[in-house]
Design an enzyme around this catalytic site. Structure first.
Site, PDB file in Angstrom:
ATOM      1  N   LYS A   3       0.838  -1.206   0.000  1.00 38.29           N
ATOM      2  CA  LYS A   3       0.000   0.000   0.000  1.00 38.29           C
ATOM      3  C   LYS A   3       0.870   1.252   0.000  1.00 38.29           C
ATOM      4  O   LYS A   3       0.675   2.172  -0.798  1.00 38.29           O
ATOM      5  CB  LYS A   3      -0.885  -0.037   1.254  1.00 38.29           C
ATOM      6  CG  LYS A   3      -2.057   0.877   1.210  1.00 38.29           C
ATOM      7  CD  LYS A   3      -2.920   0.696   2.468  1.00 38.29           C
ATOM      8  CE  LYS A   3      -3.662  -0.632   2.481  1.00 38.29           C
ATOM      9  NZ  LYS A   3      -4.345  -0.902   3.759  1.00 38.29           N
ATOM     10  N   ARG A  42      -3.348   3.070   8.518  1.00 42.97           N
ATOM     11  CA  ARG A  42      -3.676   1.779   7.911  1.00 42.97           C
ATOM     12  C   ARG A  42      -2.470   0.871   7.905  1.00 42.97           C
ATOM     13  O   ARG A  42      -1.346   1.317   7.682  1.00 42.97           O
ATOM     14  CB  ARG A  42      -4.076   1.946   6.434  1.00 42.97           C
ATOM     15  CG  ARG A  42      -5.315   2.739   6.216  1.00 42.97           C
ATOM     16  CD  ARG A  42      -5.302   3.245   4.796  1.00 42.97           C
ATOM     17  NE  ARG A  42      -6.551   3.869   4.487  1.00 42.97           N
ATOM     18  CZ  ARG A  42      -7.338   3.499   3.474  1.00 42.97           C
ATOM     19  NH1 ARG A  42      -6.988   2.532   2.672  1.00 42.97           N
ATOM     20  NH2 ARG A  42      -8.473   4.117   3.271  1.00 42.97           N
ATOM     21  N   GLY A 102      -5.966 -10.545   7.023  1.00 48.19           N
ATOM     22  CA  GLY A 102      -5.917 -11.058   8.398  1.00 48.19           C
ATOM     23  C   GLY A 102      -5.429 -10.036   9.407  1.00 48.19           C
ATOM     24  O   GLY A 102      -5.423 -10.293  10.599  1.00 48.19           O
ATOM     25  N   MET A 106      -4.921  -5.974  11.205  1.00 47.49           N
ATOM     26  CA  MET A 106      -5.643  -4.752  11.484  1.00 47.49           C
ATOM     27  C   MET A 106      -5.654  -3.900  10.229  1.00 47.49           C
ATOM     28  O   MET A 106      -4.656  -3.805   9.552  1.00 47.49           O
ATOM     29  CB  MET A 106      -4.947  -3.973  12.592  1.00 47.49           C
ATOM     30  CG  MET A 106      -5.775  -2.783  12.996  1.00 47.49           C
ATOM     31  SD  MET A 106      -4.833  -1.481  13.751  1.00 47.49           S
ATOM     32  CE  MET A 106      -4.861  -0.264  12.451  1.00 47.49           C
ATOM     33  N   ARG A 109      -3.834  -1.230  -5.976  1.00 50.59           N
ATOM     34  CA  ARG A 109      -3.053  -2.473  -5.874  1.00 50.59           C
ATOM     35  C   ARG A 109      -3.523  -3.392  -6.977  1.00 50.59           C
ATOM     36  O   ARG A 109      -4.596  -3.185  -7.562  1.00 50.59           O
ATOM     37  CB  ARG A 109      -3.255  -3.134  -4.516  1.00 50.59           C
ATOM     38  CG  ARG A 109      -4.706  -3.425  -4.227  1.00 50.59           C
ATOM     39  CD  ARG A 109      -4.897  -3.996  -2.841  1.00 50.59           C
ATOM     40  NE  ARG A 109      -6.306  -3.935  -2.487  1.00 50.59           N
ATOM     41  CZ  ARG A 109      -6.810  -4.333  -1.354  1.00 50.59           C
ATOM     42  NH1 ARG A 109      -6.043  -4.813  -0.424  1.00 50.59           N
ATOM     43  NH2 ARG A 109      -8.099  -4.261  -1.120  1.00 50.59           N
ATOM     44  N   HIS A 126     -15.150  -8.165   1.988  1.00 49.99           N
ATOM     45  CA  HIS A 126     -14.130  -9.089   2.498  1.00 49.99           C
ATOM     46  C   HIS A 126     -14.415 -10.516   2.026  1.00 49.99           C
ATOM     47  O   HIS A 126     -13.527 -11.215   1.536  1.00 49.99           O
ATOM     48  CB  HIS A 126     -14.147  -9.008   4.034  1.00 49.99           C
ATOM     49  CG  HIS A 126     -13.202  -9.943   4.695  1.00 49.99           C
ATOM     50  ND1 HIS A 126     -13.600 -11.152   5.206  1.00 49.99           N
ATOM     51  CD2 HIS A 126     -11.875  -9.861   4.891  1.00 49.99           C
ATOM     52  CE1 HIS A 126     -12.552 -11.767   5.720  1.00 49.99           C
ATOM     53  NE2 HIS A 126     -11.488 -11.001   5.540  1.00 49.99           N
ATOM     54  N   ARG A 168      -3.855 -48.724 -18.516  1.00 50.25           N
ATOM     55  CA  ARG A 168      -3.732 -49.830 -17.565  1.00 50.25           C
ATOM     56  C   ARG A 168      -4.663 -50.940 -18.043  1.00 50.25           C
ATOM     57  O   ARG A 168      -5.865 -50.919 -17.781  1.00 50.25           O
ATOM     58  CB  ARG A 168      -4.112 -49.373 -16.157  1.00 50.25           C
ATOM     59  CG  ARG A 168      -3.135 -48.380 -15.540  1.00 50.25           C
ATOM     60  CD  ARG A 168      -3.629 -47.949 -14.169  1.00 50.25           C
ATOM     61  NE  ARG A 168      -2.624 -47.280 -13.360  1.00 50.25           N
ATOM     62  CZ  ARG A 168      -2.570 -45.967 -13.160  1.00 50.25           C
ATOM     63  NH1 ARG A 168      -3.444 -45.173 -13.733  1.00 50.25           N
ATOM     64  NH2 ARG A 168      -1.638 -45.449 -12.382  1.00 50.25           N
ATOM     65  N   ARG A 191       0.208 -50.597 -21.411  1.00 51.68           N
ATOM     66  CA  ARG A 191       0.981 -51.367 -20.432  1.00 51.68           C
ATOM     67  C   ARG A 191       0.351 -52.748 -20.251  1.00 51.68           C
ATOM     68  O   ARG A 191      -0.863 -52.864 -20.081  1.00 51.68           O
ATOM     69  CB  ARG A 191       0.995 -50.653 -19.083  1.00 51.68           C
ATOM     70  CG  ARG A 191       1.777 -51.444 -18.065  1.00 51.68           C
ATOM     71  CD  ARG A 191       1.747 -50.804 -16.721  1.00 51.68           C
ATOM     72  NE  ARG A 191       0.458 -50.961 -16.076  1.00 51.68           N
ATOM     73  CZ  ARG A 191       0.152 -50.381 -14.930  1.00 51.68           C
ATOM     74  NH1 ARG A 191       1.022 -49.593 -14.330  1.00 51.68           N
ATOM     75  NH2 ARG A 191      -1.031 -50.575 -14.389  1.00 51.68           N
ATOM     76  N   SER A 246       9.273 -45.247 -18.994  1.00 52.83           N
ATOM     77  CA  SER A 246       8.258 -44.373 -18.405  1.00 52.83           C
ATOM     78  C   SER A 246       8.335 -44.560 -16.892  1.00 52.83           C
ATOM     79  O   SER A 246       8.208 -45.684 -16.394  1.00 52.83           O
ATOM     80  CB  SER A 246       6.865 -44.748 -18.920  1.00 52.83           C
ATOM     81  OG  SER A 246       5.904 -43.959 -18.253  1.00 52.83           O
ATOM     82  N   GLY A 262       7.184 -44.931 -13.478  1.00 59.95           N
ATOM     83  CA  GLY A 262       5.972 -45.181 -12.694  1.00 59.95           C
ATOM     84  C   GLY A 262       6.279 -44.699 -11.293  1.00 59.95           C
ATOM     85  O   GLY A 262       6.701 -45.459 -10.424  1.00 59.95           O
ATOM     86  N   ASN A 307       4.522 -43.697  -8.870  1.00 49.88           N
ATOM     87  CA  ASN A 307       3.754 -44.157  -7.698  1.00 49.88           C
ATOM     88  C   ASN A 307       4.516 -45.308  -7.054  1.00 49.88           C
ATOM     89  O   ASN A 307       4.790 -45.319  -5.863  1.00 49.88           O
ATOM     90  CB  ASN A 307       2.357 -44.641  -8.100  1.00 49.88           C
ATOM     91  CG  ASN A 307       1.575 -43.593  -8.865  1.00 49.88           C
ATOM     92  OD1 ASN A 307       1.782 -42.412  -8.651  1.00 49.88           O
ATOM     93  ND2 ASN A 307       0.690 -44.025  -9.755  1.00 49.88           N
ATOM     94  N   ASP A 308       4.847 -46.279  -7.898  1.00 54.88           N
ATOM     95  CA  ASP A 308       5.601 -47.413  -7.367  1.00 54.88           C
ATOM     96  C   ASP A 308       7.043 -47.041  -7.046  1.00 54.88           C
ATOM     97  O   ASP A 308       7.601 -47.511  -6.058  1.00 54.88           O
ATOM     98  CB  ASP A 308       5.573 -48.581  -8.366  1.00 54.88           C
ATOM     99  CG  ASP A 308       4.318 -49.425  -8.175  1.00 54.88           C
ATOM    100  OD1 ASP A 308       3.981 -49.719  -7.019  1.00 54.88           O
ATOM    101  OD2 ASP A 308       3.671 -49.759  -9.181  1.00 54.88           O
ATOM    102  N   CYS A 333       4.505 -41.460 -15.864  1.00 58.75           N
ATOM    103  CA  CYS A 333       3.067 -41.703 -15.896  1.00 58.75           C
ATOM    104  C   CYS A 333       2.472 -41.909 -14.509  1.00 58.75           C
ATOM    105  O   CYS A 333       1.306 -42.227 -14.367  1.00 58.75           O
ATOM    106  CB  CYS A 333       2.730 -42.876 -16.819  1.00 58.75           C
ATOM    107  SG  CYS A 333       3.431 -44.429 -16.246  1.00 58.75           S
ATOM    108  N   TYR A 392       8.187 -36.256 -22.025  1.00 56.67           N
ATOM    109  CA  TYR A 392       6.766 -35.941 -21.801  1.00 56.67           C
ATOM    110  C   TYR A 392       6.367 -36.252 -20.366  1.00 56.67           C
ATOM    111  O   TYR A 392       7.079 -36.978 -19.658  1.00 56.67           O
ATOM    112  CB  TYR A 392       5.869 -36.731 -22.768  1.00 56.67           C
ATOM    113  CG  TYR A 392       5.854 -38.211 -22.488  1.00 56.67           C
ATOM    114  CD1 TYR A 392       4.985 -38.754 -21.549  1.00 56.67           C
ATOM    115  CD2 TYR A 392       6.733 -39.074 -23.145  1.00 56.67           C
ATOM    116  CE1 TYR A 392       4.996 -40.112 -21.269  1.00 56.67           C
ATOM    117  CE2 TYR A 392       6.748 -40.427 -22.874  1.00 56.67           C
ATOM    118  CZ  TYR A 392       5.881 -40.935 -21.930  1.00 56.67           C
ATOM    119  OH  TYR A 392       5.897 -42.269 -21.635  1.00 56.67           O
TER     120      TYR A 392
END
Ligand code: PEP
Ligand code: MG
Length: 900
Positions: free
Chosen positions: A33, A103, A112, A114, A342, A461, A568, A624, A788, A790, A792-793, A856, A876
């Site tokens: 400000k 201010r 959040g 004053m 602003r 607000h 899959r 796969r 590729s 994997g 997750n595993d 993937c 990719y």
């Protein structure tokens, strides 16, 4: 420290810039400000004179145990004297008084903290003097009561309701509905009553100013501010500045007013000024939503010259900041003043449209437009909306202002604490309903699905916070009569209680009774399409989709997917007609029966693949081969034993021979299945006979899949479409697994192509989801034409953490206690999993230059992980169709960030 400059006049912004070096550092020092007030002053835009006490002063004040750093208060007094000489008024002088506002203003806007105290400098004597000076006693006492009210609530911590009750009593007694209709006598009485509430209100103007400034500093460490910073990811060591500014008055008659406006529409992004104003009012009346505001368009009729000047200023500020602006203004007796500007908060839709429009208008370039939109904002376009049918059947309760789009469904909670408790502890979906919201409601708003208020405008607000956090919100629903005591509301003749379900549509402003169904919209927004097109020009990573069915593949393609990164195949095995055949294939010990079962499955798989190849013609499709352990296709052990026990009991009371025969047959079948389930049982099947290990143990199974793939590919190719299959082996850990499978499977592929009399170009590759495969990627790449990840595993095997169990258990504590910064199943763990990926990419490409490498796992749709994939040089990322647009943007942003 002694010669530190703690206070800068608005006309000293160039000195501040010189002292700290950059505009960003000026914002850090003076707060957003303060920096912008200085910048507007430098641009010659009319800003009431004032000055900023720096964030450094705030930090020093807090560090010294709430003491102003030496010399700083003297600097405040010097600056005040400068303002006095500029304005010709004197602070605390009844003859010609200067009033100021105080201010807060941190580097990043923070609802959040004053916020504002207006009219500082008034006391009984000054009020008397001002009355004599202005001849407008009503205005003076209205200003005075506002000072005590604001000072009382924001500085002294009184509850705002304590003051509202007094006002309400006077309004009631006078038979009026708004404060502006109260008489001078009323206002004078109110001032006295307010003083009896705010007993510590000081009459010394300097003391008022000092306490207000201290309250701003202290509010930096208030709970609300800390909660807000945590939620918004703002650092805790920045501090806030204090802006002290000459008051100008919008409440001095009908040629005065005050308002808040955005230079473009913050909901849709349309290039048209949007905002609210009030004649004869002070600033907080607009924001608080206490009086019904007027749309800014009306100002053009009411005060055409003021509107023209404001529109011109708004345009100038936009050109200067190259960004949509959110401005506060006051008109004092026909003179326009800017009190703040602003960058405006906006909805996701508006963010996209504004970025694209600003680029088209030549204010920014396309790269900047792409960088200005966050992946989350793109995600919004894929958010649920209410289904048309569901809306038609629903009871519409009311319509309000559509300030933050998206559909939200939940149970009503009438306060922030309850909203937070229900959402966090009881896992309920909550809509927070309030007359209006205040900064200390933010925690409830964050926990809620959506926000509904009976008062307030587009710049209230509730609207600002909801937009920032992407929460659907409807505000200003005048038809809601909320009874906070009774925890209920009346609307459209219905009584709706706390805990009842409602649905709100932040896109249209509609409020419905009950729980509506939601649907995910198609992304057809033309600005988004344009932006994503620009992102496509910038990114280096391709984006593919994980899709198992043609319909998913088609959707992915419309979202911009450049191929399929993972199909899959086992998902197809679970369909009702197929599961019995799969089970037969698993149950039998006879080679012939297995062959028959596989032959029966083949046409189904061929049909699936044909659909995928057609949908993705011309683009690569990674298929796969089967991955999960076989027991997953059989009934669960517990279910089988329970069914057996039940049938055995039933047998005892069976009354007919036919029933006995039937039950015996069932029992025999179940016993056979149970025996097979037990034979297949593994203590940890996720690390057992799954992935490539299945193909090694049951080569006929993967051969059938490869046959289905190639038969489909040959047929689709004969239709004249281009097919680009990539056969992917899961869970490889040793090169020999790949070598063995490749021999068998390539022979099968060749056989099919010979039978069909057509050659198909294809790739043969593997997933990298075991650390050993990553570490020996040089060997693996001998037999793989693509990798590729994997992830997750790979995350589960690198951490030694079960992906199915961890997130429900200790991982949460790890995150809460900071042992891990991020959930590694959501965002790639760069130092561990990422290191394995780096090794694999390098080693793999050493063996096979040009090796195609992608990802993937779920991380393929996570912006931060996408950035890592970019840095690792992947070709990719592949993610769910719904995340494809996000990945396109994230990949472009990674390219801009790292390749320049
Ligand atoms: C992976 O492990 O990351 C992967 C994509 O395979 P799945 O999730 O099917 O195990
Ligand atoms: Mg896997």
């Amino acid at each position: 420290m002694a010669d530190t400059k703690w206070v800068y006049g608005f006309d000293e912004v160039s000195a501040a810039e010189e002292a700290v070096g950059s505009w960003d550092a000026v914002r850090g020092l003076l707060g957003g400000k303060g920096a912008n007030l200085g910048e507007m002053t430098r641009l010659g835009i009319p800003v009431p004179p004032g000055f900023t006490v720096t964030t450094e002063a705030c930090l020093a004040y807090l560090e010294a145990g709430e003491q102003f750093p030496p010399g700083s208060w003297e600097q405040v007094e010097e600056q005040l004297a400068r303002v006095e000489s500029t304005t010709g008024k004197r602070f605390g002088d009844p003859e010609n008084p200067l009033l100021v506002s105080c201010r807060s203003g941190a580097k990043f806007s923070m609802p959040g903290m004053m916020d504002t105290v207006l009219n500082i400098g008034l006391n009984d004597e000054v009020a008397g003097g001002m009355t004599a000076l202005t001849g407008d006693e009503r205005f003076v006492y209205d200003s005075y009561r506002r000072l005590i009210q604001m000072f009382g609530s924001v500085v002294l911590g009184h509850h705002d309701d304590d003051f509202e009750v007094v006002l309400e009593r006077h309004r009631h007694r006078a038979g009026v509905t708004s404060d502006s209709e109260l008489s001078v006598e009323d206002l004078k009485e109110i001032v006295e009553e307010f003083k009896r509430i705010a007993t510590r209100f000081p009459s010394d103007p300097k003391e008022q100013l000092r306490l207000a400034a201290e309250a701003v500093f202290k509010s930096w460490n208030g709970k609300r501010a800390i909660d807000y910073r945590n939620a918004a990811g703002i650092a805790h060591d920045l501090g806030t500045a204090v802006n002290i500014q000459t008051m100008v008055f919008g409440n001095t008659g009908n040629d005065s007013g005050t308002g808040v406006a955005m230079s473009r529409n913050a909901t849709t992004g349309e290039n048209k000024i949007e905002g609210d104003y009030l004649t004869n009012a002070q600033g907080e009346d607009v924001v608080a939503g206490i009086r019904a505001t007027k749309p800014i368009d009306q100002l053009a009729d009411e005060m055409p010259e003021m509107y023209r000047q404001f529109a011109e200023t708004a345009h100038r500020l936009e050109q200067h900041y190259r960004e949509m602006q959110d401005m506060e203004f006051t008109i004092e007796r026909g003179k326009l003043w800017l009190l703040q500007t602003r960058d405006g908060k906006r909805t996701a839709q508006a963010a996209v449209r504004i970025a694209v429009d600003l680029a088209d208008e030549g204010l920014i370039d396309r790269r900047e437009a792409v960088m200005r939109v966050t992946p989350d904002q793109v995600d919004f376009f894929l958010h649920p909306q209410f289904g048309a049918e569901s809306k038609q059947a629903a009871v519409k309760l009311a319509v309000g202002l559509n300030v933050s789009p998206g559909a939200a469904v939940g149970v009503i909670a009438f306060d922030a604490d309850l909203a937070e408790k229900w959402a966090k502890e009881d896992g309920k979906r909550v809509i927070m309903v309030r007359p209006e919201t205040k900064p200390d409601d933010v925690h409830g708003m964050l926990a809620a699905e959506g926000i509904l208020t009976s008062r307030g405008g587009r710049t209230s607000h509730a609207a600002l916070v909801a937009r920032q956090f992407g929460k659907p919100a409807v505000v200003g629903v005048a038809a809601l009569e909320i009874d906070m005591q009774g925890r209920t509301m009346q609307v459209a003749g219905e009584q709706v209680n706390e805990g009842d379900w409602i649905s709100i549509d932040g896109t249209t402003g509609d409020v419905y009774l009950g729980k509506l169904d939601t649907v995910v919209p198609d992304i057809e927004d033309p600005w988004l399409m344009k932006l994503l097109g620009w992102a496509d020009e910038l990114r280096r990573l391709a984006v593919r989709a994980n899709a198992d069915y043609p319909v998913d593949a088609e959707r992915a393609r419309t979202y911009g997917a450049q191929g399929i990164g993972l199909t899959r195949t086992e998902h197809m095995f679970f369909e009702t007609e197929r599961l019995p055949i799969v089970q037969k294939m698993i149950m039998t010990t006879s080679a012939t029966e297995r062959r028959e079962a596989l032959d029966a499955l083949l046409p189904y798989q061929r049909e699936d693949f044909r659909g995928l190849f057609r949908a993705m013609h011309g683009l690569p499709v990674i298929i796969r081969l089967i991955d999960p352990p076989l027991h997953e296709f059989l009934p669960a052990h517990d279910d089988l034993t329970r069914a057996l026990a039940d049938n055995k009991i039933r047998l005892r009371s069976a009354s007919s021979l036919a029933e006995i025969d039937g039950l015996l047959e069932q029992i025999e079948r179940d016993e056979q299945v149970l025996a097979r389930v037990e034979a297949l049982h593994e203590a940890n099947p996720m690390l057992g006979t799954r992935g490539v290990r299945l193909g090694i143990m049951l080569p006929d199974l993967t051969k059938m899949q490869v046959r289905a793939i190639f038969e489909a590919a040959c047929e689709v190719a004969k239709e004249g479409l281009e097919v680009l299959p990539e056969i992917m082996i899961p869970l490889t850990s040793h090169v020999n697994e790949l070598k063995r499978q490749r021999e068998v499977l390539e022979a099968e592929a060749k056989a099919v192509m010979t039978e069909k009399g057509i050659e198909i170009a294809y790739l043969f590759g593997t997933m990298i989801e075991i650390p050993r495969a990553a570490l020996t990627a040089d060997e693996v790449a001998e037999y793989a034409e693509f990798f590729s990840f994997g992830t997750n595993d790979l995350t589960q095997t690198t951490f030694g953490v079960s992906r199915d169990d961890a997130e429900a258990g200790f991982l949460i504590s790890y995150l809460q206690e900071g042992i891990l910064d991020e959930n590694p199943f959501a965002t790639l763990d760069e130092h561990g999993v990422g290191k394995l990926m780096r090794i694999a990419v390098e080693a793999g490409r050493n063996t096979r230059p040009g090796l195609e490498v992608g990802i993937c796992g779920e991380h393929g749709g996570d912006p931060k992980s996408i950035e890592l994939c970019h840095r690792l040089g992947l070709d990719y990322v592949s993610c769910s169709p719904f995340r494809v647009p996000i990945a396109r943007l994230a990949a472009a942003q990674a390219a801009v960030r790292f390749d320049g």
